[in-house]
Design a protein around this motif. Structure first.
Motif, PDB file in Angstrom:
ATOM      1  N   ILE A 101      20.377  39.092  -6.715  1.00  0.00           N
ATOM      2  CA  ILE A 101      21.118  38.441  -7.791  1.00  0.00           C
ATOM      3  C   ILE A 101      20.173  38.015  -8.909  1.00  0.00           C
ATOM      4  N   THR A 102      19.002  37.529  -8.528  1.00  0.00           N
ATOM      5  CA  THR A 102      17.993  37.157  -9.529  1.00  0.00           C
ATOM      6  C   THR A 102      17.574  38.372 -10.343  1.00  0.00           C
ATOM      7  N   ALA A 103      17.391  39.508  -9.689  1.00  0.00           N
ATOM      8  CA  ALA A 103      17.012  40.738 -10.388  1.00  0.00           C
ATOM      9  C   ALA A 103      18.094  41.153 -11.379  1.00  0.00           C
ATOM     10  N   PHE A 104      19.355  41.094 -10.957  1.00  0.00           N
ATOM     11  CA  PHE A 104      20.452  41.520 -11.823  1.00  0.00           C
ATOM     12  C   PHE A 104      20.630  40.588 -13.024  1.00  0.00           C
ATOM     13  N   ILE A 105      20.556  39.276 -12.797  1.00  0.00           N
ATOM     14  CA  ILE A 105      20.735  38.342 -13.906  1.00  0.00           C
ATOM     15  C   ILE A 105      19.523  38.381 -14.831  1.00  0.00           C
ATOM     16  N   PHE A 106      18.353  38.681 -14.284  1.00  0.00           N
ATOM     17  CA  PHE A 106      17.160  38.854 -15.120  1.00  0.00           C
ATOM     18  C   PHE A 106      17.341  40.069 -16.030  1.00  0.00           C
ATOM     19  N   ILE A 107      17.913  41.139 -15.495  1.00  0.00           N
ATOM     20  CA  ILE A 107      18.174  42.347 -16.283  1.00  0.00           C
ATOM     21  C   ILE A 107      19.193  42.042 -17.385  1.00  0.00           C
ATOM     22  N   VAL A 108      20.196  41.231 -17.060  1.00  0.00           N
ATOM     23  CA  VAL A 108      21.173  40.810 -18.071  1.00  0.00           C
ATOM     24  C   VAL A 108      20.464  40.173 -19.252  1.00  0.00           C
ATOM     25  N   GLY A 109      19.577  39.226 -18.959  1.00  0.00           N
ATOM     26  CA  GLY A 109      18.842  38.540 -20.006  1.00  0.00           C
ATOM     27  C   GLY A 109      17.909  39.462 -20.761  1.00  0.00           C
ATOM     28  N   LEU A 110      17.211  40.327 -20.005  1.00  0.00           N
ATOM     29  CA  LEU A 110      16.233  41.228 -20.615  1.00  0.00           C
ATOM     30  C   LEU A 110      16.896  42.219 -21.572  1.00  0.00           C
ATOM     31  N   VAL A 111      17.962  42.872 -21.116  1.00  0.00           N
ATOM     32  CA  VAL A 111      18.658  43.854 -21.946  1.00  0.00           C
ATOM     33  C   VAL A 111      19.243  43.189 -23.190  1.00  0.00           C
ATOM     34  N   TYR A 112      19.772  41.991 -23.012  1.00  0.00           N
ATOM     35  CA  TYR A 112      20.352  41.303 -24.160  1.00  0.00           C
ATOM     36  C   TYR A 112      19.286  40.978 -25.205  1.00  0.00           C
ATOM     37  N   GLN A 113      18.163  40.422 -24.753  1.00  0.00           N
ATOM     38  CA  GLN A 113      17.115  40.030 -25.695  1.00  0.00           C
ATOM     39  C   GLN A 113      16.526  41.239 -26.415  1.00  0.00           C
ATOM     40  N   VAL A 114      16.383  42.344 -25.698  1.00  0.00           N
ATOM     41  CA  VAL A 114      15.710  43.527 -26.267  1.00  0.00           C
ATOM     42  C   VAL A 114      16.663  44.423 -27.051  1.00  0.00           C
ATOM     43  N   VAL A 115      17.889  44.610 -26.530  1.00  0.00           N
ATOM     44  CA  VAL A 115      18.786  45.620 -27.098  1.00  0.00           C
ATOM     45  C   VAL A 115      19.955  45.032 -27.881  1.00  0.00           C
ATOM     46  N   LEU A 116      20.547  43.957 -27.373  1.00  0.00           N
ATOM     47  CA  LEU A 116      21.835  43.516 -27.891  1.00  0.00           C
ATOM     48  C   LEU A 116      21.807  42.295 -28.808  1.00  0.00           C
ATOM     49  N   ARG A 117      20.737  41.522 -28.789  1.00  0.00           N
ATOM     50  CA  ARG A 117      20.731  40.262 -29.541  1.00  0.00           C
ATOM     51  C   ARG A 117      20.983  40.458 -31.030  1.00  0.00           C
ATOM     52  N   ASN A 118      20.435  41.507 -31.598  1.00  0.00           N
ATOM     53  CA  ASN A 118      20.551  41.724 -33.043  1.00  0.00           C
ATOM     54  C   ASN A 118      21.858  42.388 -33.467  1.00  0.00           C
ATOM     55  N   ILE A 119      22.711  42.706 -32.484  1.00  0.00           N
ATOM     56  CA  ILE A 119      23.969  43.384 -32.821  1.00  0.00           C
ATOM     57  C   ILE A 119      24.971  42.431 -33.462  1.00  0.00           C
ATOM     58  N   TRP A 120      24.939  41.146 -33.022  1.00  0.00           N
ATOM     59  CA  TRP A 120      25.871  40.191 -33.596  1.00  0.00           C
ATOM     60  C   TRP A 120      25.244  38.807 -33.651  1.00  0.00           C
ATOM     61  N   THR A 121      25.852  37.914 -34.444  1.00  0.00           N
ATOM     62  CA  THR A 121      25.329  36.561 -34.603  1.00  0.00           C
ATOM     63  C   THR A 121      26.452  35.557 -34.350  1.00  0.00           C
ATOM     64  N   PRO A 122      26.685  35.200 -33.095  1.00  0.00           N
ATOM     65  CA  PRO A 122      27.762  34.252 -32.770  1.00  0.00           C
ATOM     66  C   PRO A 122      27.464  32.856 -33.308  1.00  0.00           C
ATOM     67  N   THR A 123      28.525  32.087 -33.530  1.00  0.00           N
ATOM     68  CA  THR A 123      28.382  30.719 -34.017  1.00  0.00           C
ATOM     69  C   THR A 123      29.241  29.779 -33.174  1.00  0.00           C
ATOM     70  N   GLY A 124      29.001  28.490 -33.344  1.00  0.00           N
ATOM     71  CA  GLY A 124      29.809  27.486 -32.661  1.00  0.00           C
ATOM     72  C   GLY A 124      29.738  27.579 -31.145  1.00  0.00           C
ATOM     73  N   LEU A 125      30.895  27.418 -30.508  1.00  0.00           N
ATOM     74  CA  LEU A 125      30.969  27.466 -29.047  1.00  0.00           C
ATOM     75  C   LEU A 125      30.545  28.826 -28.516  1.00  0.00           C
TER      76      LEU A 125
END
Length: 208
Positions: free
Chosen positions: A79-103
């Protein structure tokens, strides 16, 4: 201390998941049934649910099916490996795709940054409670396999893919399968690294 950490993990997990569910319903671009299916088509959501269930199992000492699976060897490390991959892929690939605000910004950071780091910290402190084996980790690979099969088969018929790097319609099946191979390579690498670190921790852990 350990129980308090597990309670915090449980609260963070369920809050983030439920808040994201409410937000996606409020901002839906399809009917409710389709929106719910799409919600559960995200690896981020499914993996955070695993995290929340893991901590819930620990807090309430659940041992019957299906919660008994979270108490077996390899569960925490997988589970740690999978959630780490979630964070890693988001930071590297997906973070710049959108800019959420508020909640949405708060929930987004919880799901992709705070919870992955929280679980990694918890794993570091508690992974030696039940020594992991390679065999126990390999069983958990069924989870991403079934997830990818579901996404690709459903995407083929519905035209909806939760992630751009799995969108076979836009990038083609050859590139999609290459991306799937990369994902599995990352998963195996992360699992191997965690397993190695765990063995080092056990080896250097002072005997009482």
């Amino acid at each position: 201390m350990k129980q308090k950490t597990e309670i915090i993990g449980m609260i963070l997990g369920w809050f983030a998941i439920l808040a994201q569910f409410i937000l996606i319903i409020q901002n839906r671009q399809a009917d409710i049934f389709e929106t719910i299916i799409r919600f559960f088509s995200f690896f981020t959501i499914l993996t955070n649910i695993l995290v929340a269930l893991y901590f819930t199992t620990k807090v309430f000492h659940l041992s019957r099916f299906p919660f008994n699976g979270f108490r077996k060897k390899g569960a925490l490390t997988a589970i740690t490996a999978f959630i780490f991959i979630v964070g890693l892929v988001y930071q590297v690939v997906l973070r710049n795709i959108w800019t959420p605000t508020g909640l949405q910004f708060i929930v987004d950071e919880l799901l992709h940054t705070v919870i992955p780091l929280f679980v990694l910290f918890y794993w570091y402190l508690n992974s030696t409670d039940s020594a992991t084996t390679i065999k126990s980790l390999m069983k958990w690979l069924l989870y991403p396999i079934f997830f990818l099969l579901f996404v690709l088969i459903r995407g083929h018929f519905s035209g909806y893919y939760p992630y751009p790097f799995l969108n076979a319609i836009e990038i083609g099946y050859q590139q999609t399968y290459a991306n799937v191979g990369i994902i599995f390579g990352i998963a195996l690498t992360v699992m191997s690294v965690l397993l190695t670190i765990e063995k080092i921790i056990i080896k250097n852990k002072p005997s009482l």
